[in-house]
Design a protein around this motif. Structure first.
Motif, PDB file in Angstrom:
ATOM      1  N   GLU A  90      36.688 -39.141 -43.613  1.00 44.82           N
ATOM      2  CA  GLU A  90      36.959 -39.344 -45.040  1.00 44.82           C
ATOM      3  C   GLU A  90      35.771 -40.108 -45.596  1.00 44.82           C
ATOM      4  O   GLU A  90      35.425 -41.186 -45.096  1.00 44.82           O
ATOM      5  N   VAL A  91      35.149 -39.529 -46.594  1.00 45.55           N
ATOM      6  CA  VAL A  91      33.966 -40.155 -47.186  1.00 45.55           C
ATOM      7  C   VAL A  91      34.413 -40.907 -48.432  1.00 45.55           C
ATOM      8  O   VAL A  91      34.977 -40.310 -49.347  1.00 45.55           O
ATOM      9  N   ILE A  92      34.186 -42.199 -48.448  1.00 44.48           N
ATOM     10  CA  ILE A  92      34.532 -43.003 -49.628  1.00 44.48           C
ATOM     11  C   ILE A  92      33.224 -43.365 -50.332  1.00 44.48           C
ATOM     12  O   ILE A  92      32.305 -43.911 -49.696  1.00 44.48           O
ATOM     13  N   VAL A  93      33.144 -43.024 -51.604  1.00 45.95           N
ATOM     14  CA  VAL A  93      31.969 -43.380 -52.397  1.00 45.95           C
ATOM     15  C   VAL A  93      32.396 -44.485 -53.361  1.00 45.95           C
ATOM     16  O   VAL A  93      33.417 -44.359 -54.035  1.00 45.95           O
ATOM     17  N   ASP A 175      35.613 -45.711 -57.469  1.00 50.40           N
ATOM     18  CA  ASP A 175      35.466 -45.164 -56.118  1.00 50.40           C
ATOM     19  C   ASP A 175      36.315 -43.907 -55.974  1.00 50.40           C
ATOM     20  O   ASP A 175      37.181 -43.633 -56.804  1.00 50.40           O
ATOM     21  N   PHE A 176      36.037 -43.155 -54.935  1.00 48.63           N
ATOM     22  CA  PHE A 176      36.814 -41.945 -54.658  1.00 48.63           C
ATOM     23  C   PHE A 176      36.596 -41.516 -53.220  1.00 48.63           C
ATOM     24  O   PHE A 176      35.680 -41.988 -52.552  1.00 48.63           O
ATOM     25  N   LYS A 177      37.459 -40.597 -52.781  1.00 49.44           N
ATOM     26  CA  LYS A 177      37.425 -40.106 -51.398  1.00 49.44           C
ATOM     27  C   LYS A 177      37.128 -38.612 -51.392  1.00 49.44           C
ATOM     28  O   LYS A 177      37.700 -37.858 -52.185  1.00 49.44           O
ATOM     29  N   LEU A 178      36.238 -38.204 -50.500  1.00 46.52           N
ATOM     30  CA  LEU A 178      35.925 -36.781 -50.359  1.00 46.52           C
ATOM     31  C   LEU A 178      36.191 -36.339 -48.932  1.00 46.52           C
ATOM     32  O   LEU A 178      36.084 -37.143 -48.004  1.00 46.52           O
ATOM     33  N   GLU A 179      36.509 -35.057 -48.786  1.00 49.07           N
ATOM     34  CA  GLU A 179      36.580 -34.459 -47.447  1.00 49.07           C
ATOM     35  C   GLU A 179      35.754 -33.184 -47.461  1.00 49.07           C
ATOM     36  O   GLU A 179      35.738 -32.457 -48.462  1.00 49.07           O
ATOM     37  N   PHE A 180      35.098 -32.944 -46.353  1.00 49.08           N
ATOM     38  CA  PHE A 180      34.254 -31.756 -46.239  1.00 49.08           C
ATOM     39  C   PHE A 180      34.768 -30.853 -45.118  1.00 49.08           C
ATOM     40  O   PHE A 180      35.505 -31.302 -44.236  1.00 49.08           O
ATOM     41  N   GLY A 181      34.350 -29.584 -45.188  1.00 43.02           N
ATOM     42  CA  GLY A 181      34.716 -28.636 -44.141  1.00 43.02           C
ATOM     43  C   GLY A 181      33.513 -27.798 -43.758  1.00 43.02           C
ATOM     44  O   GLY A 181      32.477 -27.827 -44.431  1.00 43.02           O
ATOM     45  N   ARG A 182      33.658 -27.078 -42.643  1.00 34.58           N
ATOM     46  CA  ARG A 182      32.595 -26.147 -42.217  1.00 34.58           C
ATOM     47  C   ARG A 182      33.054 -24.727 -42.524  1.00 34.58           C
ATOM     48  O   ARG A 182      34.195 -24.378 -42.220  1.00 34.58           O
ATOM     49  N   ARG A 183      32.148 -23.978 -43.115  1.00 35.13           N
ATOM     50  CA  ARG A 183      32.437 -22.572 -43.389  1.00 35.13           C
ATOM     51  C   ARG A 183      31.160 -21.782 -43.166  1.00 35.13           C
ATOM     52  O   ARG A 183      30.148 -22.070 -43.807  1.00 35.13           O
ATOM     53  N   LYS A 184      31.213 -20.844 -42.267  1.00 33.32           N
ATOM     54  CA  LYS A 184      30.044 -20.027 -41.916  1.00 33.32           C
ATOM     55  C   LYS A 184      28.829 -20.906 -41.639  1.00 33.32           C
ATOM     56  O   LYS A 184      27.740 -20.674 -42.165  1.00 33.32           O
ATOM     57  N   VAL A 188      30.878 -27.534 -46.753  1.00 36.10           N
ATOM     58  CA  VAL A 188      31.371 -27.326 -48.127  1.00 36.10           C
ATOM     59  C   VAL A 188      32.383 -28.415 -48.464  1.00 36.10           C
ATOM     60  O   VAL A 188      33.067 -28.942 -47.577  1.00 36.10           O
ATOM     61  N   LEU A 189      32.500 -28.711 -49.757  1.00 34.02           N
ATOM     62  CA  LEU A 189      33.474 -29.706 -50.204  1.00 34.02           C
ATOM     63  C   LEU A 189      34.876 -29.103 -50.110  1.00 34.02           C
ATOM     64  O   LEU A 189      35.091 -27.963 -50.542  1.00 34.02           O
ATOM     65  N   ALA A 190      35.829 -29.869 -49.565  1.00 32.61           N
ATOM     66  CA  ALA A 190      37.198 -29.356 -49.415  1.00 32.61           C
ATOM     67  C   ALA A 190      38.201 -30.334 -50.041  1.00 32.61           C
ATOM     68  O   ALA A 190      37.822 -31.166 -50.877  1.00 32.61           O
ATOM     69  N   ASP A 191      39.459 -30.226 -49.665  1.00 31.22           N
ATOM     70  CA  ASP A 191      40.529 -31.115 -50.118  1.00 31.22           C
ATOM     71  C   ASP A 191      40.675 -31.101 -51.644  1.00 31.22           C
ATOM     72  O   ASP A 191      40.750 -30.014 -52.233  1.00 31.22           O
ATOM     73  N   GLU A 192      40.706 -32.263 -52.278  1.00 29.78           N
ATOM     74  CA  GLU A 192      40.976 -32.361 -53.719  1.00 29.78           C
ATOM     75  C   GLU A 192      40.148 -33.490 -54.319  1.00 29.78           C
ATOM     76  O   GLU A 192      39.635 -34.353 -53.594  1.00 29.78           O
ATOM     77  N   ILE A 193      40.014 -33.460 -55.632  1.00 28.12           N
ATOM     78  CA  ILE A 193      39.456 -34.617 -56.363  1.00 28.12           C
ATOM     79  C   ILE A 193      40.426 -34.847 -57.510  1.00 28.12           C
ATOM     80  O   ILE A 193      40.468 -34.058 -58.459  1.00 28.12           O
ATOM     81  N   SER A 194      41.218 -35.896 -57.424  1.00 33.41           N
ATOM     82  CA  SER A 194      42.303 -36.060 -58.394  1.00 33.41           C
ATOM     83  C   SER A 194      42.627 -37.539 -58.581  1.00 33.41           C
ATOM     84  O   SER A 194      41.991 -38.403 -57.975  1.00 33.41           O
ATOM     85  N   CYS A 195      43.656 -37.792 -59.368  1.00 36.89           N
ATOM     86  CA  CYS A 195      44.094 -39.181 -59.584  1.00 36.89           C
ATOM     87  C   CYS A 195      44.653 -39.810 -58.311  1.00 36.89           C
ATOM     88  O   CYS A 195      44.804 -41.029 -58.239  1.00 36.89           O
ATOM     89  N   THR A 197      43.099 -39.458 -55.393  1.00 36.47           N
ATOM     90  CA  THR A 197      41.970 -39.725 -54.488  1.00 36.47           C
ATOM     91  C   THR A 197      40.794 -40.435 -55.170  1.00 36.47           C
ATOM     92  O   THR A 197      39.795 -40.721 -54.512  1.00 36.47           O
ATOM     93  N   CYS A 198      40.917 -40.675 -56.454  1.00 34.20           N
ATOM     94  CA  CYS A 198      39.847 -41.378 -57.189  1.00 34.20           C
ATOM     95  C   CYS A 198      40.443 -42.589 -57.888  1.00 34.20           C
ATOM     96  O   CYS A 198      41.604 -42.568 -58.294  1.00 34.20           O
TER      97      CYS A 198
END
Ligand code: UDP
Length: 238
Positions: A90-93, A175-184, A188-195, A197-198
């Motif tokens: 989980e990436v927290i910025v 601040d906010f939290k990001l999750e990433f995934g692998r595709r091919k 890539v950015l995955a999960d959500e960006i919402s109230c 997680t921010c």
């Protein structure tokens, strides 16, 4: 596209399989939890507001060259996304000190963090999402060195794009939290960006317009999420 069985149900979203192995459906629910699931509730229309906020911000990021898992909306609360292999970080910025940063470290709430701070947490309910560094991530095999560098670079770029878009709508992004995934083979950015997680603060009053309203009983959660949706999502039906 045909919705099939639930693959995974988390605290606020359920992910479903579809008849296309490359696509999943992510449903934003009205349930919410805080403090590792110790505090639980339901909030009408929360799923709708979060889905539309996420959709808008994913689209904004795509327009600015960030690859995300977002495809389209199946309904007001269901998003079609690419199937990715989630990176268990989980990436927290952090742009402004708030929350745990002010409890565990000598930062004062509201203090500007320039340059922004990027924190990696090990995404694990079992271990309580502990903070890790690059060496720990490598030792646990969570990502490669190149992937960690890419995740950091993308997170900073996403941060700049979001800060600018939100400032035009009189919102601060502490601040906010990001999750990433692998595709091919790509990150890539995955999960959500919402109230959920921010942290969003009104730029004029400093009022919290995010999950902190629920965490700390600061008032009407649905009204706060509605206000963010109104400012962020062009033409949204409230
Ligand atoms: N966050 C999240 N999910 C988590 C942990 C954090 O979405 O599992 C978000 C949280 O909403 C906040 C930011 O990440 O916007 C920083 O949260 P932190 O982990 O520091 O928790 P705090 O104690 O500050 O709420």
């Amino acid at each position: 596209m045909i919705k099939q069985e639930a693959l995974y149900s988390g605290k606020a979203k359920t992910v479903y399989k579809t008849d296309d192995p490359e696509k999943l459906i992510m449903e934003f629910r009205n349930s919410l939890t805080a403090f590792d699931g110790k505090k639980k509730s339901e909030a009408p229309k929360k799923g709708y507001y979060n889905a539309r906020i996420s959709q808008t911000l994913f689209k904004l990021l795509e327009e600015n060259g960030i690859k995300t898992h977002f495809n389209s909306m199946l309904s007001d609360t269901e998003m079609v996304v690419d199937a990715v292999e989630i990176v268990k970080i989980e990436v927290i910025v952090r742009n402004i000190a708030a929350g745990s940063l002010t409890k565990k470290y000598p930062f004062k709430t509201g203090e500007k963090l320039d340059p922004p701070i990027i924190i990696f947490d090990y995404k694990s309910d079992e271990f309580g999402d502990p903070m890790i560094n690059d060496d720990m991530a490598l030792a646990m095999g969570l990502a490669t060195k190149a992937e960690l560098a890419e995740i950091r670079k993308l997170s900073l770029k996403i941060n700049s794009i979001l800060i600018e878009y939100l400032a035009e709508r009189n919102l601060l992004l502490p601040d906010f939290k990001l999750e990433f995934g692998r595709r091919k083979g790509k990150i890539v950015l995955a999960d959500e960006i919402s109230c959920d997680t921010c942290r969003f603060w009104d730029m004029t009053t400093g009022e919290s317009l995010d999950k902190d309203v629920f965490r700390f009983d600061k008032g009407d959660l649905v009204a706060a999420y509605r206000e963010v949706a109104k400012r962020i999502v062009p033409g949204i039906k409230l």
